[in-house]
Design a protein around this motif. Sequence first.
Motif, PDB file in Angstrom:
ATOM      1  N   THR A 219      41.241  35.582  45.919  1.00 16.71           N
ATOM      2  CA  THR A 219      40.077  35.826  46.774  1.00 16.71           C
ATOM      3  C   THR A 219      40.334  36.850  47.864  1.00 16.71           C
ATOM      4  OG1 THR A 219      39.434  33.528  46.379  1.00 16.71           O
ATOM      5  CG2 THR A 219      38.297  34.687  48.148  1.00 16.71           C
ATOM      6  N   TRP A 220      41.309  36.578  48.714  1.00 19.91           N
ATOM      7  CA  TRP A 220      41.550  37.449  49.862  1.00 19.91           C
ATOM      8  C   TRP A 220      43.013  37.895  49.843  1.00 19.91           C
ATOM      9  CZ3 TRP A 220      37.040  38.731  51.205  1.00 19.91           C
ATOM     10  CH2 TRP A 220      36.001  37.823  51.387  1.00 19.91           C
ATOM     11  N   ASN A 221      43.276  39.004  49.188  1.00 20.77           N
ATOM     12  CA  ASN A 221      44.645  39.507  49.155  1.00 20.77           C
ATOM     13  C   ASN A 221      44.671  41.001  49.455  1.00 20.77           C
ATOM     14  OD1 ASN A 221      43.486  40.248  46.694  1.00 20.77           O
ATOM     15  ND2 ASN A 221      44.596  38.701  45.556  1.00 20.77           N
ATOM     16  N   PHE A 222      45.858  41.461  49.755  1.00 27.23           N
ATOM     17  CA  PHE A 222      46.058  42.879  50.036  1.00 27.23           C
ATOM     18  C   PHE A 222      46.441  43.596  48.738  1.00 27.23           C
ATOM     19  CE2 PHE A 222      46.627  40.872  54.157  1.00 27.23           C
ATOM     20  CZ  PHE A 222      45.926  41.724  54.998  1.00 27.23           C
ATOM     21  N   PRO A 223      46.128  44.885  48.632  1.00 27.69           N
ATOM     22  CA  PRO A 223      46.344  45.584  47.351  1.00 27.69           C
ATOM     23  C   PRO A 223      47.798  45.743  46.949  1.00 27.69           C
ATOM     24  CG  PRO A 223      45.573  47.105  49.060  1.00 27.69           C
ATOM     25  CD  PRO A 223      45.430  45.731  49.619  1.00 27.69           C
ATOM     26  N   ASP A 224      48.741  45.482  47.867  1.00 29.49           N
ATOM     27  CA  ASP A 224      50.152  45.612  47.514  1.00 29.49           C
ATOM     28  C   ASP A 224      50.830  44.261  47.296  1.00 29.49           C
ATOM     29  OD1 ASP A 224      50.107  44.685  50.100  1.00 29.49           O
ATOM     30  OD2 ASP A 224      51.391  46.257  50.937  1.00 29.49           O
ATOM     31  N   GLU A 225      50.053  43.188  47.192  1.00 30.06           N
ATOM     32  CA  GLU A 225      50.670  41.877  47.001  1.00 30.06           C
ATOM     33  C   GLU A 225      51.182  41.710  45.565  1.00 30.06           C
ATOM     34  OE1 GLU A 225      49.066  38.356  48.791  1.00 30.06           O
ATOM     35  OE2 GLU A 225      47.831  39.505  50.178  1.00 30.06           O
ATOM     36  N   GLN A 226      52.088  40.760  45.404  1.00 29.75           N
ATOM     37  CA  GLN A 226      52.837  40.630  44.161  1.00 29.75           C
ATOM     38  C   GLN A 226      51.956  40.304  42.959  1.00 29.75           C
ATOM     39  OE1 GLN A 226      56.113  37.906  44.458  1.00 29.75           O
ATOM     40  NE2 GLN A 226      56.885  38.349  42.428  1.00 29.75           N
ATOM     41  N   GLU A 227      50.895  39.529  43.163  1.00 27.51           N
ATOM     42  CA  GLU A 227      50.047  39.160  42.028  1.00 27.51           C
ATOM     43  C   GLU A 227      49.379  40.384  41.398  1.00 27.51           C
ATOM     44  OE1 GLU A 227      47.856  37.527  45.744  1.00 27.51           O
ATOM     45  OE2 GLU A 227      49.900  37.980  45.126  1.00 27.51           O
ATOM     46  N   MET A 228      49.204  41.456  42.192  1.00 26.03           N
ATOM     47  CA  MET A 228      48.667  42.700  41.633  1.00 26.03           C
ATOM     48  C   MET A 228      49.670  43.321  40.660  1.00 26.03           C
ATOM     49  SD  MET A 228      45.829  42.789  43.345  1.00 26.03           S
ATOM     50  CE  MET A 228      45.070  42.389  44.914  1.00 26.03           C
ATOM     51  N   ARG A 229      50.921  43.361  41.082  1.00 28.11           N
ATOM     52  CA  ARG A 229      51.972  43.940  40.246  1.00 28.11           C
ATOM     53  C   ARG A 229      52.141  43.128  38.965  1.00 28.11           C
ATOM     54  NH1 ARG A 229      56.769  42.336  39.295  1.00 28.11           N
ATOM     55  NH2 ARG A 229      56.883  40.920  41.080  1.00 28.11           N
TER      56      ARG A 229
END
Length: 712
Positions: A219-229
């Motif tokens: 929901t509320w994450n930053f674009p460089d957080e691990q779940e993106m990778r």
Amino acid sequence: MGNRQRVVALVGLFSLTAVVMAQTMEKASSSRAGGAVVNARTVIVLTPDAKGPVRLATEDLASDMSKVFGAKPKIVSSAADAGGTAIVIHEGTDATRPAESFSIGVADGGGKKVVRLEGADMRGTIYAIYEFSQEFLGVDPMYYWTDNEPARRSSVVLAADLHKEYPAPVFKYRGWFPNDEDLLTGWAPDDKTGIAPAVWEKIDETILRLKGNIVVPGTWNFPDEQEMRIAGERGLILTQHHAMPLGVNVARWPKDVPYNFSTHPEILERAWKNAVAAIPQDQEVLWSVGLRGLSDVSYASMDPSVVGNDKRLGMLISKAIDEQIKIVRERFPDAKFVTDLWQEGARLEQAGLLKIPPEVTLVWADTGYGDPQDNGLVAAGQGIYFHVAMMNGRANQLTEMVPVERIYEQLGRYQKVGATAYFLVNTSDVRPVVMTTRAVMDAVWEGADKKTPDEFYKEWITEEFGAKAVPAVTEFYKAYFGAPALTQPFRPEPEGTMHFTREYGDQLYHTEGRELMLNTILQTPIVSVPSQAPKWEPPRYNTRSGGPEWVDATAKREIMACGEAQPRWDAVWQKAVADEGLVPAARRNFYNMAVLTMAATNRDSNRMLLEVSHAVEDLKVGDKAKAENEAQQAVAAMDHLLTTRKSAEYGKWKNWYRGDWLSGVARTQETAQIFAKWIDDPMTPVPPAMDWEWEAYYHILHHEDDRSVDVR
């Protein structure tokens, strides 16, 4: 040797003989037909230059084969290393083949049989791998959530002339939005990612097994957080939800920094540029563009100049979209875009007040109940944002709520007009809504016209609960979806527009039940307040309800609505209990979760709200004894529900409901206990007059510490 020992020995001998005979017959049949025998000795051939996501899917195939055959196969780089049958994974290079299509076939290769899994591209190859597991090895694509392990077998025989072509998907983009993820966070917390990386891996794996290609990772994450990778490494396309254009985490907007595109456009533009710069150059992204306020509210709540002025609001949103496209294309020239028409977006589009560039895919959102808000205006080339779960204080967070019939009807409507460019499903915490998640993902891959709702029920129930349970459990699901009371329309709708009826979701009982009790005790509106003062801008809190008139009207309404629904819920619960005997013992744990706990959640919650409403009305006429008894009945209903939920916390699911902060069943039980004591003794200490809705987000966002959006 005693008689019992002799019997055991004979049984063992007969069993061994049967296995040997079966294997001999299987080999003989295979030899006669020239088919391919896949077993524990089969190797998987994957070239060294295979892409990372294909390699991860291949590892999953090896794991699947170990479950079926009892041994993990070798993964080699050449078919020459195979002694018998080889499974060859190949990513095609023919650009004329439809994207994401694939094939599965058997061929001769150097004196041995080759099972060829070939995709038109990287994701087509991944789908070929997972389709082979599902169709030929019997692996449930949602096994992680359903705990459904494949049957053990000595081998699988594929016909010598097997060749199956699997066409491109009906919907171009297809994927999940795990949203308001309180259960997942409480169950698998992690200090760096909120939810443990291993769980994000399983979420992404399941999306791909269901042949999805996009994900909004939380929901509320930053674009460089691990779940993106993690999503990128799995081969999924990243996208963003409607409240986070370009991935800006607006729930963490810096405190005291203006969020106003009219007066300070440069601040928002810097935030957009910084979010885009945080995305790796090689990450595939489907960019969401638009303009909303902080913490998923209308932009009109942030900018006085657009209040009551839809024309200006539409102009500003359109301007923001144009600017966002320019920002993205500076770094990603070939970028693709979507815009989600959530709430006010749908209204503005229907009024012709938005100017969406032709390169942006227009996506209609549903109401949260499976009813798209296009009012019949949907057109070819558009898409849909769909919910099988939703957090709004009234819909479903803990159980299924959207009927399968509605899913096929609405997705079929979009398919018929060619609005198949995009599909995103809000799955919330996934596990409570696995059936409808499977239904929507099947429909957007193969088409909503490929099976009827009854055919889906038959397939689902057979796979999860066994063929014997199909008639009874099909009846259960239909009774379940027909049991809730119905709410009023989501908004007043002009004559001639689409009319939606909506069911009471599991959240509604608890939201209204707690509000009724606390308003009655405190005789004051319930006001949400933040529990801390962070450096980032806290969510916006509003008075939800309050006052004697609201209490009286609500209690009267729920006595009618819940009273009318209670006999249906009692019958649903009784049927769920009676049908359990039809389910194989190995599948009863999941039955407890997907059927018994689901039925109890709604039945007991409906009972709680009904009893609380009766108690409120009886207090008004001075019948204290009756009101106290009804409050105790509400407590008993919550006790039964919490006890039943324990059965769904088996095995790896221990503490699954620890994170139930949004619906808050334990909070309701606590409030009901205090309410009952207060009726008996008005001097009983009571909780503060607050709504716990945002408590969940302090847990969900805890791993981000005090980080806020970079607007420098």
